[in-house]
Design an enzyme around this catalytic site. Structure first.
Site, short mmCIF file in Angstrom:
data_model
loop_
_atom_site.label_atom_id
_atom_site.label_comp_id
_atom_site.label_asym_id
_atom_site.label_seq_id
_atom_site.Cartn_x
_atom_site.Cartn_y
_atom_site.Cartn_z
N LYS A 271 0.67 -1.21 0.11
CA LYS A 271 0.24 0.04 0.41
C LYS A 271 1.38 1.31 0.00
O LYS A 271 2.43 1.30 0.96
CB LYS A 271 -0.78 -0.33 1.24
CG LYS A 271 -1.98 -0.84 1.65
CD LYS A 271 -2.91 -1.37 2.44
CE LYS A 271 -3.73 -1.67 2.57
NZ LYS A 271 -4.95 -1.79 1.29
N ARG A 345 -9.87 -11.94 2.90
CA ARG A 345 -10.42 -13.02 3.03
C ARG A 345 -9.61 -13.92 2.34
O ARG A 345 -10.41 -15.01 2.40
CB ARG A 345 -11.01 -12.90 1.15
CG ARG A 345 -10.18 -12.68 -0.20
CD ARG A 345 -10.74 -12.82 -1.00
NE ARG A 345 -10.45 -10.47 -1.10
CZ ARG A 345 -10.58 -9.54 -2.23
NH1 ARG A 345 -11.43 -10.37 -2.91
NH2 ARG A 345 -10.55 -7.78 -1.77
N1 BES Z 1 -8.21 -4.05 4.84
C1 BES Z 1 -8.30 -3.38 3.24
C2 BES Z 1 -9.33 -2.93 3.01
C3 BES Z 1 -9.92 -1.62 3.38
C4 BES Z 1 -9.07 -0.82 3.07
C5 BES Z 1 -9.81 -1.31 4.91
C6 BES Z 1 -9.57 0.72 3.63
C7 BES Z 1 -10.90 -0.09 5.64
C8 BES Z 1 -10.33 1.04 4.92
C9 BES Z 1 -7.78 -4.75 2.56
O1 BES Z 1 -7.14 -5.78 2.93
C10 BES Z 1 -8.10 -4.59 0.89
O2 BES Z 1 -5.98 -3.86 1.44
N2 BES Z 1 -8.37 -4.36 -0.07
C11 BES Z 1 -8.28 -4.02 -1.58
C12 BES Z 1 -9.20 -5.56 -2.79
C13 BES Z 1 -7.74 -5.74 -3.76
C14 BES Z 1 -6.39 -5.63 -3.42
C15 BES Z 1 -8.83 -6.63 -4.59
C16 BES Z 1 -9.06 -3.05 -1.86
O3 BES Z 1 -10.10 -2.98 -1.11
O4 BES Z 1 -8.08 -1.81 -2.13
MN MN Z 2 -5.90 -5.35 2.06
#
Ligand code: BES
Ligand code: MN
Ligand code: ZN
EC number: 3.4.11.1
Length: 492
Positions: A271, A345
């Site tokens: 990230k 997931r």
């Molecule tokens: N923990 C994050 C989702 C999230 C984002 C929670 C902002 C709270 C605030 C999750 O693990 C994630 O990174 N999801 C990705 C999924 C994608 C890579 C398919 C996302 O939402 O970008």
């Molecule tokens: Mn994530």
């Protein structure tokens, strides 16, 4: 050693006659049409119409949420009164909760030895517990590491116009929500899988829950390769926590399952800083499960409930899981990793599989799962994605009664193909960004068998960017109240 403040636990007492109380501040309500609450009427009578005059002149109004802190002209009664606007409409449970919390927050600007909250006198008996829960909620904030706390909580909170049952219930619910919030607000150096598990063990011992902790060896033996894969890059190894409340005799249990990613760096699909900065909050689902289990144990709810927390830290190192990896999950289904940031997931795949082995009659999971859910619904609304319409409705009813906003997203079959993999059974991302909250839920659906299930994406509501009158920024404890109510009312 760095240590955060203890959880707020002010002394709570019943006050029969707030007007007689010296050296305190009384919090009482004023309706939107200018009607004084019983406590304020008494005050008005003792002061030759002091409050009536202020209301008539428009200097004090009853607009919902408006607060006026006034010095009392009474020489032998409380020093001050905080007049809280109740608005024109009938108060909902969440309105009353928010007002009580906002009042405590308003008064936390300096040291107050004793405040007396009389807001419950204007509410029906079955709603009075939220005044207590809200007041306790208002004592907790995210500033848990300040040497000079910017907010001070009163040593004693008295309640007028309510019963002892409301105090007992409100105390349990308010402090359980705060337990959830505290775990979420703690940085990842403090709360990692093993330390989360230790907190769970301690909470379980205090409130009479059974607690089982699976360490790496046990996870290995149980075939939880998906949880282990996500945690493989971290120096802090994963855990799975199982909490049991036995209040329902021989009936099949309800299961609540939480995503507990104690820090989500994204892994190799790293990230950027802006996206990572709040990722200590990524265990909010697991913290919601723990807070809820604590509450139902203390309330003595007559249901069997099992809570499952899937705990891992998603990091980058020479041992982390990688793109293109294929993992054989505990269920036997194989998953292809195409983005290490879609880790929640993956953790839930094994956690849900463990949960369904306990043959629950219904199952709910909570997860800060997707940014896409925030794009779809905004930051205040949780997304519901069910495989069972009637179970989903029971969650919607509970959420509506508690005033926590939720909205159902469709789980049409047409999404099923979007998580099919060319190499393994499924892949851990959908097709591009579109429908990302739903494709994540479709991934999870592969691991719930035929158990009636609702996935709740709390990525938006679990953690707030900015403060509101009734709560600080940071962890919100979203959905704890809804889950308690759902469990208490569950018939099937
Ligand atoms: N923990 C994050 C989702 C999230 C984002 C929670 C902002 C709270 C605030 C999750 O693990 C994630 O990174 N999801 C990705 C999924 C994608 C890579 C398919 C996302 O939402 O970008
Ligand atoms: Mn994530
Ligand atoms: Zn995550």
């Amino acid at each position: 050693m760095l240590e955060s403040l203890p959880l707020p636990s002010p002394n709570l007492s019943l006050i029969a006659d707030p007007i007689q109380d010296r050296e305190s501040i009384v919090v009482a309500g004023l309706s939107g049409d200018g009607t004084l609450s019983p406590t304020l009427v008494q005050w008005d009578e003792a002061t030759n119409g002091w409050l009536t005059r202020l209301v008539e002149k428009g200097q004090v109004r009853g607009k919902q949420g408006e607060m006026n802190l006034l010095a009392s002209p009474l020489s032998d009664g409380p020093n001050m009164v905080l007049v809280v606007g109740l608005g024109k409409k009938t108060l909902s449970r969440s309105n009353a909760f928010d007002l009580a919390s906002a009042a405590v927050r308003k008064l936390s600007d300096r040291r107050r030895d004793r405040i007396i909250i009389a807001l419950g006198e204007s509410l029906p008996v079955e709603m009075q517990d939220v005044v207590v829960a809200g007041a306790i909620f208002g004592c907790e904030n995210q500033a848990i590491y300040q040497s000079e706390p910017s907010a001070t909580i009163p040593a004693e909170i008295g309640f007028a116009g309510i019963g002892q049952a409301a105090i007992d219930r409100g105390r349990i619910i308010g402090s359980s929500i705060n337990q959830t919030r505290r775990l979420v607000n703690e940085p990842s150096a403090m709360i990692y899988p093993a330390s989360f598990a230790e907190v769970a063990k301690k909470v379980a011992a205090e409130c009479g829950l059974e607690c089982e902790i699976w360490d790496e060896a046990k996870l290995e033996a149980e075939g939880c390769r998906a949880i282990l894969a996500v945690g493989a890059g971290s120096a802090a190894p994963p855990r799975l926590v199982i909490l049991k409340h036995n209040g329902g005799g021989a009936e099949a249990p309800l299961a609540i399952v939480g995503k507990g990613v104690t820090f989500d760096s994204g892994g190799l699909s790293l990230k950027p800083s802006e996206g990572m900065v709040d990722m200590k909050c990524d265990m909010a689902g697991a913290a919601t499960v723990l807070g809820t289990m604590r509450a139902i144990a203390q309330l003595g709810v007559k249901q069997n409930v099992i809570g499952f927390c899937g705990l891992a830290e998603n990091m980058v190192s020479g041992s982390c899981y990688k793109l293109g990896d294929v993992i054989e999950t505990r269920s036997g289904k194989t998953i292809e990793i195409l983005n290490t940031d879609a880790e929640g997931r993956v953790v839930l795949a094994d956690t849900l599989d463990v949960a369904i082995q306990h043959s629950p009659r219904a199952m709910v999971d909570l997860a800060t799962l997707t940014g896409a859910c925030m794009v779809a619904l905004g930051v205040e609304v949780a997304g519901l994605m069910p495989n069972d319409a009637s179970l989903c409705e029971t969650i919607e009813v509970a959420a509506e009664e508690e005033g926590e906003p939720v909205w159902q997203l469709p789980m049409f079959d047409l999404y099923d193909d979007k998580v099919k993999s060319k190499i393994a059974d499924i892949k851990n991302v959908g097709e591009g960004r579109w429908g990302g909250a739903i494709t994540a839920a479709k991934f999870l659906e592969n691991f719930v068998g035929d158990v009636p299930w609702v996935h709740i994406d709390i990525a938006g509501p679990a953690f707030a960017d900015s403060a509101k009158p009734h709560r600080d920024a940071g962890a919100t404890g979203a959905m704890v109240r809804t889950l308690i109510r759902w469990i208490e009312n569950a018939t099937h």
